[in-house]
Motif scaffolding. Structure first.
Motif, short mmCIF file in Angstrom:
data_model
loop_
_atom_site.label_atom_id
_atom_site.label_comp_id
_atom_site.label_asym_id
_atom_site.label_seq_id
_atom_site.Cartn_x
_atom_site.Cartn_y
_atom_site.Cartn_z
N VAL A 78 6.58 -29.71 -0.74
CA VAL A 78 6.15 -30.51 0.42
C VAL A 78 4.90 -30.61 0.71
O VAL A 78 4.50 -31.86 1.23
CB VAL A 78 6.92 -29.33 1.69
N SER A 79 4.03 -29.73 0.07
CA SER A 79 2.54 -30.01 0.26
C SER A 79 2.21 -31.26 -0.47
O SER A 79 1.39 -32.15 -0.07
CB SER A 79 1.85 -28.78 -0.40
N ARG A 80 2.79 -31.65 -1.88
CA ARG A 80 2.50 -32.90 -2.52
C ARG A 80 2.92 -33.89 -1.78
O ARG A 80 2.28 -34.86 -1.99
CB ARG A 80 3.34 -32.64 -3.86
N TRP A 81 4.07 -33.98 -1.16
CA TRP A 81 4.84 -35.15 -0.53
C TRP A 81 3.70 -35.43 0.80
O TRP A 81 3.43 -36.63 0.96
CB TRP A 81 6.12 -34.61 -0.08
N ALA A 121 14.57 -31.64 0.44
CA ALA A 121 14.14 -30.44 0.49
C ALA A 121 15.04 -29.77 1.46
O ALA A 121 15.54 -28.60 1.13
CB ALA A 121 12.78 -30.57 0.91
N ALA A 122 15.31 -30.20 2.66
CA ALA A 122 16.13 -29.47 3.70
C ALA A 122 17.40 -29.28 2.97
O ALA A 122 18.16 -28.04 3.07
CB ALA A 122 16.19 -30.48 4.83
N VAL A 123 18.19 -30.39 2.26
CA VAL A 123 19.41 -29.83 1.90
C VAL A 123 19.29 -28.81 0.76
O VAL A 123 20.30 -28.16 0.78
CB VAL A 123 20.09 -31.25 1.26
N ARG A 135 15.12 -20.58 8.71
CA ARG A 135 14.21 -20.62 7.60
C ARG A 135 13.98 -21.96 6.66
O ARG A 135 12.77 -22.13 6.44
CB ARG A 135 14.89 -19.63 6.36
N VAL A 136 14.84 -22.79 6.92
CA VAL A 136 14.67 -24.09 6.61
C VAL A 136 13.53 -24.96 7.38
O VAL A 136 12.63 -25.40 6.70
CB VAL A 136 15.97 -25.18 6.31
N ALA A 137 13.46 -24.67 8.50
CA ALA A 137 12.51 -25.24 9.54
C ALA A 137 11.03 -24.55 9.20
O ALA A 137 9.90 -25.22 9.16
CB ALA A 137 12.77 -25.02 10.83
N GLU A 138 11.24 -23.23 8.92
CA GLU A 138 9.97 -22.73 8.51
C GLU A 138 9.42 -23.06 7.44
O GLU A 138 8.14 -23.46 7.25
CB GLU A 138 10.40 -21.15 8.52
N LEU A 140 10.00 -25.78 5.96
CA LEU A 140 9.62 -27.42 6.02
C LEU A 140 8.27 -27.36 6.96
O LEU A 140 7.60 -28.46 6.94
CB LEU A 140 10.81 -28.23 6.42
N GLY A 141 7.99 -26.39 7.65
CA GLY A 141 7.06 -26.33 8.56
C GLY A 141 7.01 -27.40 9.90
O GLY A 141 6.22 -28.25 10.47
N CYS A 142 8.44 -27.13 10.26
CA CYS A 142 8.84 -28.25 11.39
C CYS A 142 9.82 -27.09 12.42
O CYS A 142 9.88 -26.17 12.06
CB CYS A 142 9.53 -29.34 11.10
N SER A 143 10.01 -27.70 13.51
CA SER A 143 11.02 -27.00 14.30
C SER A 143 12.28 -26.96 13.98
O SER A 143 12.80 -27.86 13.08
CB SER A 143 10.88 -27.89 15.82
N GLN A 144 13.14 -26.25 14.37
CA GLN A 144 14.68 -25.98 14.01
C GLN A 144 15.38 -27.40 14.40
O GLN A 144 16.16 -27.95 13.67
CB GLN A 144 15.19 -24.92 14.61
#
Length: 173
Positions: A78-81, A121-123, A135-138, A140-144
């Motif tokens: 995610v950081s690279r993206w 990444a979410a999938v 945890r997926v939201a966490e 990815l650094g986004c809201s649920q």
């Protein structure tokens, strides 16, 4: 009684090396699903292992090491993206073939590569690593709500991509 970490299990050999030897192919498969490219997957996995290795002493449960490495892979990807904000897709197969899979898995793998990086990444986090949406939201650094949106859009795209084969199977060929 002193708790042992993955750094010092008292066996004389390095438990982290044993862990990497035992789980390398599985971790590489996860990295491939995240990146969609065998070379990027190897780079991602090696970067994640290099980041986890110095911190292996804080991993109290050797069974949790795989989770640490997987989360590090996702965060690194995610950081690279975020830095590059672009993805290069290629119609060519990787130089090194993935382990043998049935046709459904291969089609799913191809369909995953068509998704944008955050949806992919979410999938992977939700259905491959089996994390709850929170945890997926966490990770990815986004809201649920945003994570759910990524998942819904990704699943819709995957269903559309995979639907023609289902229709053909249902009609006898």
């Amino acid at each position: 009684m002193k708790r042992e970490s993955i750094r010092s299990a008292g066996t004389g050999s390095d438990p982290f090396d044993e862990f990497v030897s035992a789980r390398y192919q599985s971790l590489l498969g996860g990295a491939f699903l995240i990146t969609g490219d065998v070379h990027d997957a190897r780079d991602l996995l090696h970067d994640a292992l290099a980041r986890v290795y110095p911190r292996r002493g804080v991993i109290r449960d050797p069974g949790a090491a795989e989770g640490y490495v997987r989360m590090t892979m996702v965060r690194t990807h995610v950081s690279r993206w975020r830095r590059t904000r672009r993805e290069v897709l290629t119609p060519f197969l990787p130089d090194t073939p993935a382990p043998a899979v049935d046709a459904r898995d291969e089609r799913l793998e191809v369909a995953l590569r068509t998704l944008p990086p955050r949806q992919r990444a979410a999938v992977v986090l939700r259905y491959y690593v089996d994390l709850p949406v929170a945890r997926v939201a966490e990770e990815l650094g986004c809201s649920q709500a945003t994570a759910k949106t990524h998942l819904a859009r990704a699943m819709r795209a995957l269903r559309q991509e995979l639907a023609p084969a289902r229709e053909m199977v249902g009609h006898g060929g």
